[in-house]
Design an enzyme around this catalytic site. Structure first.
Site, PDB file in Angstrom:
ATOM      1  CG  ASP A   1      14.112 -16.520 -47.615  1.00  0.00           C
ATOM      2  OD1 ASP A   1      14.493 -15.444 -48.107  1.00  0.00           O
ATOM      3  OD2 ASP A   1      13.647 -16.615 -46.475  1.00  0.00           O
TER       4      ASP A   1
ATOM      5  CG  HIS B   1      15.268 -12.458 -46.522  1.00  0.00           C
ATOM      6  ND1 HIS B   1      14.632 -13.668 -46.311  1.00  0.00           N
ATOM      7  CD2 HIS B   1      15.173 -11.780 -45.348  1.00  0.00           C
ATOM      8  CE1 HIS B   1      14.177 -13.711 -45.067  1.00  0.00           C
ATOM      9  NE2 HIS B   1      14.487 -12.580 -44.464  1.00  0.00           N
TER      10      HIS B   1
ATOM     11  CB  SER C   1      14.567 -13.705 -41.307  1.00  0.00           C
ATOM     12  OG  SER C   1      13.295 -13.558 -41.861  1.00  0.00           O
TER      13      SER C   1
END
Length: 473
Positions: free
Chosen positions: A163, A199, A409
């Protein structure tokens, strides 16, 4: 209306990749992004066949010279794909659709796909938009909350998160104290948090909450605006897994839409290698509210990958159905909570400001009738045309540790964490056996477009009412 935010993100990604001219796929094609003027083919004889076929087609139909079609760099090495440039100034903006059309007859003769677009692979809240994070007080509990088991280095399940990287202050969050990996590149711009920073940290926090007995490594493979060309992504995945050996579980919240059930040519070599390992890939189904397969999650629909890939869609915040943004279809194997989850973001040491990039909508952009994240919390974004037309300023918030965020996600690490937790509780050493058992034992079902689909609900996850929450000051 759903395409507005997608176009905003397209512009954002194009600015982050100024040397690569990008195109946006047609509306009925799942909205893929891809490189203009370039196609991918398997290296060797098939690449030569593609070159010859496209060169002959363009010479015959458009009067071009043969050198307009050429290899663009060396053969693909480990990934086994070759970039072939098919563009020419005479052909206008993008000739990839013409090149693909020219190859259909050749593919029928060979009985297999020879060529594809060079897709942009992106994190599943990026060009596949879920929403943006919302600040939550540091006194709040994570959701899912931390499970009761502790961390034991001798028995911990090895999980790799591919990621964006970890934020610099992630160790200040106790659940991430032993998390390792790459740090996030360039967290701020002019003192303001950049879009999608945190994230990977948010995902690692969810994993650690659902399955504390994990050794989590975060690789910043998608640090550049969360996007990378398909022709490069396969090699980056090999680098990510080979740094410390293949893990038990990979949590991947990125991909690209592509119709059909052929997969991504640039990932063929990696996926074949994955199939020979014991690693389980848990992958996000994407956030386009579409049934167009999102890869690599959609590999789970192919029989040869049924035991090695689990695709994960998102439940809405009350758990009573799919989140409005979640992709769906027979290729999505399970749904897990993915709307308004709470985890670590950044700002544990010093609060950091963030400007919203996208404006909310008056109504759900996917046509749902509950109070979804399309509408609430209300904010005005810096990239939105509506702000420019009205002269409004983008809203700014401060992050001080925790955030609330939505997207497939984040449903993905919930599912990956449940696999790891089952491995710990049952002393199961094979992640694929654990994944199959998790799905087989799932008692909850949710209605997704008329189909009953497995739903995972972690014991420490708390449903959040689907009412309009207030945006923190």
């Amino acid at each position: 209306m759903a395409l507005q935010r997608y176009r905003e993100q397209f512009d954002h990604i194009q600015r982050s990749m100024p040397e690569v001219p990008l195109a946006m796929g047609p509306d009925d094609d799942g909205h893929p992004l891809y490189e203009k003027g370039v196609v991918l083919a398997r290296s060797g004889e098939e690449a030569r066949a593609v070159e010859d076929t496209v060169r002959a087609h363009f010479t015959e139909t458009r009067g071009l010279l043969p050198d307009h079609v050429r290899r663009d760099g060396p053969d693909g090495g480990r990934t086994g794909v070759t970039r072939i440039r098919v563009g020419a100034p005479d052909l206008g903006d993008d000739v990839v659709p013409h090149a693909l059309g020219a190859l259909r007859a050749a593919e029928e003769r060979h009985g297999r796909r020879l060529v594809s677009r060079n897709h942009v692979v992106h994190i599943a809240v990026n060009a596949c938009p879920g929403d943006e994070p919302v600040p939550i007080a540091r006194s709040a509990a994570p959701n899912p909350a931390a499970a009761g088991t502790g961390h034991d280095p001798a028995t911990a399940v090895r999980v790799l998160v591919v990621d964006t990287g970890l934020v610099h202050d992630h160790h200040a969050y106790p659940l991430l104290a032993h998390t390792t990996g790459d740090t996030q590149a360039a967290e701020t711009d002019g003192g303001v948090l950049r879009q999608y920073v945190g994230h990977g940290t948010f995902i690692a926090g969810i994993l650690a909450a659902v399955a504390p007995n994990t050794d989590i490594t975060v690789r910043g493979t998608l640090n550049d605006a969360g996007a990378v060309l398909e022709s490069e992504f396969g090699a980056r995945l090999f680098e990510a897994v080979e740094g410390a050996g293949w893990p038990d579980v990979i949590s991947l919240s990125a991909g690209s839409p592509a119709p059909g059930l052929h997969g991504l040519l640039g990932l063929d070599a990696f996926m074949r290698e994955l199939r020979e390992q014991r690693t389980l890939l848990v992958a996000a189904a994407g956030n386009n509210g579409s049934d167009v397969p999102f890869w690599p999650a959609a590999y789970s629909a192919l029989p040869e990958y049924a035991d090695s890939v689990v695709s994960v869609g998102a439940l809405r915040s009350d758990g009573e159905g799919p989140a409005c943004f979640s992709n769906h279809g027979r290729w999505v194997r399970v749904f897990a909570p993915g709307e308004r989850l709470t985890s670590a973001l950044t700002g544990f040491g010093t609060p950091v400001p963030y400007l919203y990039q996208h404006s909310t909508y008056d109504d759900c952009r996917y046509g749902f009738d509950y109070s979804c994240t399309c509408q609430y919390p209300r904010h005005t974004g810096a990239l939105s045309e509506a702000r420019e037309s009205t002269g409004g300023k983008p809203d700014q918030v401060m992050f001080d540790g925790f955030a609330q965020w939505s997207g497939t996600s984040f449903a993905t690490p919930v599912a990956a964490g449940l696999v790891a937790a089952l491995m710990t509780s049952e002393r199961e050493r094979d992640p694929r056996t654990a994944g199959a058992r998790l799905l087989a034992d799932a008692t909850h079902r949710t209605d997704v477009r008329g189909a009953k689909v497995r739903a995972l609900r972690p014991p420490t996850w708390r449903p959040v009412p689907v009412t309009a929450p207030a945006l923190p000051a």
